[in-house]
Design an enzyme around this catalytic site. Sequence first.
Site, PDB file in Angstrom:
ATOM      1  CG  ASP A  12      -2.035   0.982   1.120  1.00  0.00           C
ATOM      2  OD1 ASP A  12      -2.288   1.476   0.006  1.00  0.00           O
ATOM      3  OD2 ASP A  12      -2.667   1.274   2.156  1.00  0.00           O
ATOM      4  CG  ASN A  60      -7.317  -2.047  -6.192  1.00  0.00           C
ATOM      5  OD1 ASN A  60      -6.368  -2.797  -5.980  1.00  0.00           O
ATOM      6  ND2 ASN A  60      -7.644  -1.089  -5.328  1.00  0.00           N
ATOM      7  CD1 TRP A  61     -12.259  -5.639 -10.252  1.00  0.00           C
ATOM      8  CD2 TRP A  61     -11.385  -4.855 -12.158  1.00  0.00           C
ATOM      9  NE1 TRP A  61     -11.559  -6.670 -10.845  1.00  0.00           N
ATOM     10  CE2 TRP A  61     -11.018  -6.216 -12.024  1.00  0.00           C
ATOM     11  CE3 TRP A  61     -10.946  -4.153 -13.280  1.00  0.00           C
ATOM     12  CZ2 TRP A  61     -10.236  -6.881 -12.974  1.00  0.00           C
ATOM     13  CZ3 TRP A  61     -10.174  -4.814 -14.234  1.00  0.00           C
ATOM     14  CH2 TRP A  61      -9.830  -6.162 -14.066  1.00  0.00           C
ATOM     15  CD  GLU A 199       2.181 -13.678  15.483  1.00  0.00           C
ATOM     16  OE1 GLU A 199       2.245 -12.525  15.959  1.00  0.00           O
ATOM     17  OE2 GLU A 199       1.622 -14.628  16.067  1.00  0.00           O
TER      18      GLU A 199
END
Length: 243
Positions: A12, A60-61, A199
Amino acid sequence: MSMPRHVAIIMDGNGRWAQERHLPRIAGHQQGVLAVRRVVGECIRHEIPYLTLYAFSSENWQRSESEVEALMSLLGHYLVSEIDLFHQQQIRLNVIGDLERLPPALKTLLYEKLVETAVHSRMTLTLALSYGARDEVVRAARGVGRKLLAGDVSLDQIDERLFSSFLDTEGLPDPDLLIRTSGEKRVSNFLLWQIAYTELYFCSCFWPDFDEKTLNDALIDYQQRCRRFGLTAEQCVSESDLS
Ligand code: FPP
């Protein structure tokens, strides 16, 4: 604790990386590809056998047509540019997600590279493309439902193991470590079933800045964790004494 067998990453911050430099968002994605290359190399160096990257979510489209097109094009170029490395380093390419939504040319290229690298077993590099965990679970539920209606399984035979075998990740171990860059602390519809005992590691750097050092920081942090899988700390100590 030993190295994780399976590292999953939510890459990200490409857009913000570009914005800070007054560059178009796609410049962040282009730099993001270089970070992918660094991380694949470093995971190979550490002999981590499974790496899964969230490259394009089902949400995301909804981005602008130009950004979606640019990302699809970058992914296509990546598959072509990395194929020699995949062979040299014996990397098997794998994909998860709703591939039916991908542009036909990219789909064809993907299938070609999946087949070409299927012989390799040093590392499985899974790209999550057009991927959403809820969508994956719904598709798996339909798969199980079809088996049930066909009379191939009974209701009592449906358990976690059987259900998992209908997920896109069938055959992959659950991730040991999930990393998210850019400072956001959420899992954004990524591998929701599979990360039950994973984790989690959040770091503030944007994905294009992620490198060997930031990956190693995450690995060191992981090695200091005590994974209990629902047991008590005392039970964990005696379990590890046994092994
Ligand atoms: C999130 O950053 C990143 C993406 C939606 C795309 C990730 C794609 C790449 C790293 C490049 C191609 C991938 C491979 C595997 C070759 P963002 O755009 O949401 O950033 P922001 O939150 O700062 O806007």
